[in-house]
Write an enzyme that holds these catalytic residues in place. Structure first.
Site, mmCIF file in Angstrom:
data_model
loop_
_atom_site.group_PDB
_atom_site.id
_atom_site.type_symbol
_atom_site.label_atom_id
_atom_site.label_comp_id
_atom_site.label_asym_id
_atom_site.label_seq_id
_atom_site.Cartn_x
_atom_site.Cartn_y
_atom_site.Cartn_z
ATOM 1 N N SER A 138 0.830 -1.209 0.000
ATOM 2 C CA SER A 138 0.000 0.000 0.000
ATOM 3 C C SER A 138 0.861 1.254 0.000
ATOM 4 O O SER A 138 0.478 2.279 -0.554
ATOM 5 C CB SER A 138 -0.927 0.001 1.217
ATOM 6 O OG SER A 138 -1.751 -1.139 1.182
ATOM 7 N N GLU A 249 -5.840 2.694 -14.242
ATOM 8 C CA GLU A 249 -5.791 1.318 -13.733
ATOM 9 C C GLU A 249 -7.048 0.997 -12.943
ATOM 10 O O GLU A 249 -7.603 -0.092 -13.048
ATOM 11 C CB GLU A 249 -4.603 1.164 -12.790
ATOM 12 C CG GLU A 249 -3.319 0.857 -13.487
ATOM 13 C CD GLU A 249 -2.190 0.789 -12.473
ATOM 14 O OE1 GLU A 249 -1.224 1.514 -12.680
ATOM 15 O OE2 GLU A 249 -2.292 0.047 -11.479
ATOM 16 N N GLN A 343 -24.641 -19.170 -3.150
ATOM 17 C CA GLN A 343 -25.825 -19.460 -2.339
ATOM 18 C C GLN A 343 -26.960 -20.029 -3.213
ATOM 19 O O GLN A 343 -27.609 -20.994 -2.842
ATOM 20 C CB GLN A 343 -26.278 -18.159 -1.648
ATOM 21 C CG GLN A 343 -27.185 -18.383 -0.460
ATOM 22 C CD GLN A 343 -26.474 -19.073 0.699
ATOM 23 O OE1 GLN A 343 -25.245 -19.050 0.792
ATOM 24 N NE2 GLN A 343 -27.227 -19.714 1.551
ATOM 25 N N GLY A 346 -26.569 -23.547 -4.023
ATOM 26 C CA GLY A 346 -26.586 -24.467 -2.879
ATOM 27 C C GLY A 346 -25.287 -25.263 -2.816
ATOM 28 O O GLY A 346 -24.205 -24.706 -3.038
ATOM 29 N N GLY A 371 -4.375 -1.835 -5.306
ATOM 30 C CA GLY A 371 -4.826 -0.846 -4.301
ATOM 31 C C GLY A 371 -6.031 -1.368 -3.551
ATOM 32 O O GLY A 371 -7.091 -1.583 -4.140
ATOM 33 N N GLU A 374 -9.369 -0.202 1.457
ATOM 34 C CA GLU A 374 -9.065 0.839 2.464
ATOM 35 C C GLU A 374 -8.354 2.017 1.796
ATOM 36 O O GLU A 374 -8.643 3.182 2.089
ATOM 37 C CB GLU A 374 -8.186 0.261 3.592
ATOM 38 C CG GLU A 374 -8.900 -0.687 4.544
ATOM 39 C CD GLU A 374 -9.106 -2.082 3.952
ATOM 40 O OE1 GLU A 374 -8.579 -2.372 2.853
ATOM 41 O OE2 GLU A 374 -9.816 -2.880 4.588
HETATM 42 C C1 LIG Z 1 -2.660 -12.025 -7.066
HETATM 43 C C2 LIG Z 1 -1.932 -10.734 -6.896
HETATM 44 C C3 LIG Z 1 -1.271 -10.169 -7.976
HETATM 45 C C4 LIG Z 1 -0.551 -8.987 -7.809
HETATM 46 N N1 LIG Z 1 0.173 -8.490 -8.870
HETATM 47 C C5 LIG Z 1 1.019 -7.452 -8.662
HETATM 48 C C6 LIG Z 1 1.919 -7.028 -9.693
HETATM 49 O O1 LIG Z 1 1.896 -7.555 -10.825
HETATM 50 N N2 LIG Z 1 2.795 -6.036 -9.432
HETATM 51 C C7 LIG Z 1 2.845 -5.419 -8.213
HETATM 52 O O2 LIG Z 1 3.670 -4.538 -8.038
HETATM 53 N N3 LIG Z 1 1.996 -5.792 -7.205
HETATM 54 C C8 LIG Z 1 1.095 -6.795 -7.397
HETATM 55 N N4 LIG Z 1 0.248 -7.199 -6.386
HETATM 56 C C9 LIG Z 1 0.332 -6.534 -5.105
HETATM 57 C C10 LIG Z 1 -0.897 -5.746 -4.710
HETATM 58 O O3 LIG Z 1 -0.964 -4.537 -5.418
HETATM 59 C C11 LIG Z 1 -0.802 -5.554 -3.185
HETATM 60 O O4 LIG Z 1 -1.094 -6.812 -2.596
HETATM 61 C C12 LIG Z 1 -1.725 -4.502 -2.658
HETATM 62 O O5 LIG Z 1 -1.368 -3.227 -3.104
HETATM 63 C C13 LIG Z 1 -1.713 -4.483 -1.112
HETATM 64 O O6 LIG Z 1 -0.411 -4.491 -0.611
HETATM 65 P P1 LIG Z 1 -0.023 -5.583 0.506
HETATM 66 O O7 LIG Z 1 -0.504 -6.901 0.053
HETATM 67 O O8 LIG Z 1 1.419 -5.455 0.810
HETATM 68 O O9 LIG Z 1 -0.880 -5.182 1.774
HETATM 69 P P2 LIG Z 1 -0.479 -4.085 2.892
HETATM 70 O O10 LIG Z 1 -0.057 -2.832 2.254
HETATM 71 O O11 LIG Z 1 0.438 -4.747 3.867
HETATM 72 O O12 LIG Z 1 -1.893 -3.881 3.579
HETATM 73 C C14 LIG Z 1 -2.429 -4.809 4.545
HETATM 74 C C15 LIG Z 1 -3.788 -4.294 5.028
HETATM 75 O O13 LIG Z 1 -3.598 -3.012 5.647
HETATM 76 C C16 LIG Z 1 -4.487 -2.072 5.071
HETATM 77 N N5 LIG Z 1 -3.872 -0.739 5.089
HETATM 78 C C17 LIG Z 1 -2.685 -0.373 4.548
HETATM 79 N N6 LIG Z 1 -2.471 0.941 4.736
HETATM 80 C C18 LIG Z 1 -3.559 1.419 5.406
HETATM 81 C C19 LIG Z 1 -3.952 2.689 5.893
HETATM 82 N N7 LIG Z 1 -3.190 3.765 5.724
HETATM 83 N N8 LIG Z 1 -5.150 2.806 6.529
HETATM 84 C C20 LIG Z 1 -5.944 1.718 6.697
HETATM 85 N N9 LIG Z 1 -5.627 0.486 6.280
HETATM 86 C C21 LIG Z 1 -4.457 0.331 5.632
HETATM 87 C C22 LIG Z 1 -4.697 -2.567 3.644
HETATM 88 O O14 LIG Z 1 -5.862 -2.009 3.100
HETATM 89 C C23 LIG Z 1 -4.795 -4.064 3.887
HETATM 90 O O15 LIG Z 1 -6.086 -4.396 4.329
HETATM 91 C C24 LIG Z 1 -0.524 -8.343 -6.551
HETATM 92 C C25 LIG Z 1 -1.235 -8.900 -5.471
HETATM 93 C C26 LIG Z 1 -1.921 -10.080 -5.627
HETATM 94 C C27 LIG Z 1 -2.644 -10.648 -4.448
#
Ligand SMILES: Cc1cc2nc3c(=O)[nH]c(=O)nc-3n(C[C@H](O)[C@H](O)[C@H](O)COP(=O)(O)OP(=O)(O)OC[C@H]3O[C@@H](n4cnc5c(N)ncnc54)[C@H](O)[C@@H]3O)c2cc1C
Length: 393
Positions: A138, A249, A343, A346, A371, A374
């Protein structure tokens, strides 16, 4: 099933015809092999090649690189119709076309476009975009991956995670910090790194809940050396390129979510019309009709908004708040629709022989990828305060 929607009036005659061609392609070439692609963990190269030959991949790209020169809407149509049949294939195409190809079209040199854009459009290659790191996706402006200048070259060190297409990618578009302070947009650079560059390694494909036909893995950079002509655009401006593309995006994410929700509705209507319980079709029960009505409302609202926003972007309008609203709303609608279609089916909803279980797994991805919900809420609130003249910077 063809699409019946008030939003169709936003499309030109040509775009509607293109939509039908894509629908037919998806039904005849993709639908029969979805389970096979999920087992393989990736789409077959022949399928991508066929999509390239039929002009589905490069519909929106300039003709001189093999594209069709069509509107941005044509790319959104492909996203919606692909996600309607397989959200995993849509994820692979999202990265190849909506991210990598679009950055190349906007910022690539002539050589870079010839080398990378042409094979993407032809379906000869898949590529990756590497932004997320294991300490948190994030907070995208805080990468620990760095690149330093050594003579005529750049040396990249670090790692990226959750990278779509990494197991099959021939090139990695990598965002690294080259100068400046943590959490600042200035000082990030985007590098184009070929797969066979020494020091670049790819982890084992993740075994994941969603998008099982799209391969995802970690990517490691251990003193990876690239020449200066492998920089995309200008040194230190890469994070700006990433940020300026985010609105589009999110609108493309809206297209994917609309496709998933439409798939839930298609299946729910078909199954509930045929399945009899207590001697009558499920479709005659008002509690079923409530589910159908909510799905139909969600898909219609998502589609009207995403078509409208694509048109606004084509006109060069700023859509930051609306794009975050669309991403948040359409992903919630898709998750709810996928829960309700399970649902309606079933016990069969939980069986992998029906698409409901896959839709349920896939819809969830879109509340996290590109993204999280949140983060969309933070953007919507920030932009709302700003519009009211009460912005806090
Ligand atoms: C299948 C898959 C494919 C992907 N492909 C790519 C790709 O090709 N290239 C790439 O670069 N990335 C990719 N991603 C990464 C994806 O963009 C990230 O998973 C996503 O941005 C969230 O980052 P994170 O998983 O590190 O979660 P985190 O940033 O660790 O967040 C964890 C939780 O904390 C919450 N959170 C974070 N900050 C705040 C805040 N300020 N206030 C409140 N809540 C907050 C988040 O909403 C989330 O619920 C992919 C992810 C998946 C699952």
């Amino acid at each position: 099933m063809s699409t019946s929607s008030v939003a169709l009036s936003i499309l030109t005659e040509e775009e509607r015809e293109f939509q039908q061609v894509v629908q037919q392609f998806m039904n005849s070439h993709v639908r029969p092999i979805v389970a096979e692609m999920e087992r393989a963990g990736q789409p077959p190269q022949e399928l991508l090649r066929l999509m390239g030959e039929q002009g589905i991949l490069g519909c929106f790209a300039p003709e001189e690189y093999g594209g069709g020169g069509g509107s941005l809407m044509t790319r959104a149509i492909v996203a919606e119709e692909t996600a309607r049949v397989d959200a995993g294939l849509d994820a692979t195409l999202f990265v190849n076309l909506s991210l990598v190809a679009r950055h190349l079209i906007k910022r690539g040199t002539e050589e870079q476009k010839k080398k990378y854009l042409a094979p993407l459009i032809a379906g000869e290659a898949s590529m990756s975009i590497c932004l997320t790191e294991s300490h948190g996706g994030s907070n995208a402006l805080s990468p620990r991956t760095t690149a330093r200048r050594v003579g005529d070259e750049w040396v990249i060190d670090g790692s990226k995670t959750f990278i779509t297409n990494a197991p099959i990618a021939t090139m990695f578009m990598v965002f690294a910090r080259t100068s400046g302070e943590d959490r600042r947009a200035r000082g990030g650079t985007c590098f184009l790194v070929d797969r066979d560059t020494p020091g670049l390694t790819v982890g084992k494909p993740f075994d994941k809940l969603s998008l099982r036909s799209s391969p995802t893995a970690e990517v490691f950079f251990d003193s990876v050396r690239v020449s200066a002509d492998q920089v995309l655009g200008e040194v230190d401006n890469g994070f700006y390129y990433m940020l300026e593309g985010l609105d589009l995006e999110r609108v493309f994410e809206g297209a994917s979510n609309t496709g998933i929700t439409q798939a839930c509705l298609d299946l729910a209507v078909e199954y509930s019309s045929e399945r009899e319980v207590f001697g009558q079709p499920l479709s005659t029960f008002q509690l079923t009709q409530d589910k159908i009505a909510r799905m139909a409302t969600g898909v219609e609202m998502s589609r009207v908004m995403f078509y409208h926003l694509i048109r606004a972007i084509e006109r060069g309008e700023e859509v930051t708040r609306a794009a975050a609203v669309l991403k948040l709303y359409s992903s919630e609608v898709a998750v709810e629709a996928s829960r309700e279609v399970v649902q309606i089916l079933g016990g069969y909803g939980l069986m992998e022989e029906y698409p409901a279980a896959r839709l349920y797994r896939d819809a969830k991805h879109h509340e996290i990828g590109a993204g999280t919900s949140e983060i969309q809420k933070l953007i919507i609130a920030r932009e709302t305060y700003k519009a009211a003249g009460r912005g806090r910077g």
